[in-house]
Enzyme design. Structure first.
Site, PDB file in Angstrom:
ATOM      1  N   LYS A  16      43.211  40.991  38.685  1.00 55.73           N
ATOM      2  CA  LYS A  16      42.139  40.337  39.466  1.00 55.73           C
ATOM      3  C   LYS A  16      42.106  38.835  39.222  1.00 55.73           C
ATOM      4  CE  LYS A  16      38.396  42.311  37.842  1.00 55.73           C
ATOM      5  NZ  LYS A  16      38.910  43.270  36.859  1.00 55.73           N
ATOM      6  N   ARG A  91      29.771  44.331  38.825  1.00 54.69           N
ATOM      7  CA  ARG A  91      30.364  45.376  38.003  1.00 54.69           C
ATOM      8  C   ARG A  91      29.493  46.620  37.960  1.00 54.69           C
ATOM      9  NH1 ARG A  91      33.767  41.912  34.714  1.00 54.69           N
ATOM     10  NH2 ARG A  91      35.147  43.091  33.375  1.00 54.69           N
ATOM     11  N   ARG A 128      49.127  41.503  26.866  1.00 55.80           N
ATOM     12  CA  ARG A 128      48.874  40.217  27.520  1.00 55.80           C
ATOM     13  C   ARG A 128      48.558  39.129  26.498  1.00 55.80           C
ATOM     14  NH1 ARG A 128      43.681  40.119  31.571  1.00 55.80           N
ATOM     15  NH2 ARG A 128      42.319  40.621  29.828  1.00 55.80           N
ATOM     16  N   ARG A 156      43.535  38.092  23.517  1.00 54.15           N
ATOM     17  CA  ARG A 156      42.094  38.032  23.733  1.00 54.15           C
ATOM     18  C   ARG A 156      41.432  39.034  22.806  1.00 54.15           C
ATOM     19  NH1 ARG A 156      40.070  38.409  29.939  1.00 54.15           N
ATOM     20  NH2 ARG A 156      38.710  40.022  29.109  1.00 54.15           N
ATOM     21  N   ARG A 167      36.726  49.427  27.431  1.00 58.76           N
ATOM     22  CA  ARG A 167      36.506  48.703  28.696  1.00 58.76           C
ATOM     23  C   ARG A 167      36.881  49.584  29.890  1.00 58.76           C
ATOM     24  NH1 ARG A 167      40.033  43.712  27.742  1.00 58.76           N
ATOM     25  NH2 ARG A 167      39.410  43.052  29.810  1.00 58.76           N
TER      26      ARG A 167
HETATM   27  P1  AMP Z   1      36.544  40.059  32.339  1.00 61.72           P
HETATM   28  O1  AMP Z   1      37.147  38.760  31.945  1.00 61.72           O
HETATM   29  O2  AMP Z   1      36.136  40.124  33.786  1.00 61.72           O
HETATM   30  O3  AMP Z   1      37.393  41.250  31.916  1.00 61.72           O
HETATM   31  O4  AMP Z   1      35.163  40.183  31.515  1.00 61.72           O
HETATM   32  C1  AMP Z   1      35.155  40.193  30.102  1.00 61.72           C
HETATM   33  C2  AMP Z   1      33.840  40.774  29.592  1.00 61.72           C
HETATM   34  O5  AMP Z   1      32.737  39.978  30.039  1.00 61.72           O
HETATM   35  C3  AMP Z   1      33.522  42.171  30.071  1.00 61.72           C
HETATM   36  O6  AMP Z   1      34.158  43.182  29.281  1.00 61.72           O
HETATM   37  C4  AMP Z   1      32.002  42.211  29.916  1.00 61.72           C
HETATM   38  O7  AMP Z   1      31.631  42.359  28.553  1.00 61.72           O
HETATM   39  C5  AMP Z   1      31.600  40.800  30.330  1.00 61.72           C
HETATM   40  N1  AMP Z   1      31.327  40.691  31.800  1.00 61.72           N
HETATM   41  C6  AMP Z   1      32.027  39.963  32.712  1.00 61.72           C
HETATM   42  N2  AMP Z   1      31.505  40.095  33.940  1.00 61.72           N
HETATM   43  C7  AMP Z   1      30.448  40.921  33.824  1.00 61.72           C
HETATM   44  C8  AMP Z   1      29.510  41.466  34.747  1.00 61.72           C
HETATM   45  N3  AMP Z   1      29.559  41.192  36.057  1.00 61.72           N
HETATM   46  N4  AMP Z   1      28.540  42.294  34.254  1.00 61.72           N
HETATM   47  C9  AMP Z   1      28.464  42.584  32.939  1.00 61.72           C
HETATM   48  N5  AMP Z   1      29.322  42.121  32.017  1.00 61.72           N
HETATM   49  C10 AMP Z   1      30.315  41.294  32.437  1.00 61.72           C
END
Ligand code: AMP
Length: 228
Positions: A16, A91, A128, A156, A167
């Site tokens: 994404k 989400r 990654r 990360r 996740r």
């Molecule tokens: P990502 O980089 O999109 O994988 O997001 C990393 C982490 O940020 C996720 O595992 C959540 O803990 C938090 N996060 C990001 N976007 C959201 C969202 N829309 N709602 C809730 N938590 C979020």
């Protein structure tokens, strides 16, 4: 002109971020990644960062209220007038309903789901590497220094296998139901995210352009209606 209001859906590791970045740059519209906003806040040690840090480390979700507030503020900025690409938001179904409210009266959301098989996601995420300074992905993975800022790559914190599995569990429980929420809309498209990045990028662009063309045609019809 139709604004490109794009939502990139898909599980963690589907690509994404990379695809949203590429598409947004090619169209000159902002990419809004809620994960990046949170990671920057954690790094800067702001109030938001302090509240989000432990949640991110466990791979859980930050509260809907907090996330909707962040996105409301971001979509209110003038650089979103010609469109935006949302990466990582919504989400949950509650966030999706709130987003419908935030874009009411604007061009419709184009929702693209990047579909990738689960074992491939685990493989991608645990191998990654991201830049320790600016967060860019190592791309290609053989890169040793960040092309954007020259820093070294790190894993990360939430890409460790146990957190990745969590996740993916959270995705299946809270985020997958969103596909049903959006599936019946004429502006929903699914793209095979298991293909090579260039192929995915082309499929994504043609999916979004196809939906935008439908919207433009409908707009023309609506504009022509009074003279009929
Ligand atoms: P990502 O980089 O999109 O994988 O997001 C990393 C982490 O940020 C996720 O595992 C959540 O803990 C938090 N996060 C990001 N976007 C959201 C969202 N829309 N709602 C809730 N938590 C979020």
């Amino acid at each position: 002109m139709v604004a490109l209001n794009v939502v990139m859906m898909g599980p963690p590791g589907a690509g994404k971020g990379t695809q949203a970045d590429r598409f947004a740059r090619s169209r000159g519209i902002p990419k809004i990644s809620t994960g990046e906003i949170l990671r920057e806040a954690v790094q800067a040690g702001t109030e938001l960062g302090r509240r989000a840090k432990a949640i991110l480390e466990r791979g859980e979700l930050v509260s809907d209220d907090l996330m909707v507030g962040i996105v409301r503020e971001r979509l209110g900025r003038p650089d979103t007038a010609r469109g935006f690409v949302l990466d990582g938001f919504p989400r949950t179904v509650a966030q999706a309903r709130a987003l419908d409210g935030l874009v009411a009266g604007k061009d419709p959301l184009v929702v693209v789901d990047l579909a990738v098989a689960e074992e491939e996601l685990v493989r991608r995420l645990t191998s990654r590497k991201v830049c320790g300074t600016c967060g860019a992905n190592a791309d290609p993975p053989s890169d040793t220094a960040c092309r954007r800022c020259g820093s070294t790559f790190v894993q990360r914190a939430d890409d460790r296998e146990d957190v990745v599995r969590e996740r993916l569990r959270v995705y299946a429980r809270d985020t997958k139901p969103l596909i049903d929420f959006y599936r019946d809309r004429p502006t929903f498209r699914s793209v095979d995210g298991g293909q090579a990045p260039d192929v995915v990028a082309a499929a994504l662009a043609s999916a979004v352009d196809g939906v935008a063309a439908l919207g433009a045609a409908r707009g023309d019809e609506a504009r022509q209606e009074p003279s009929r």
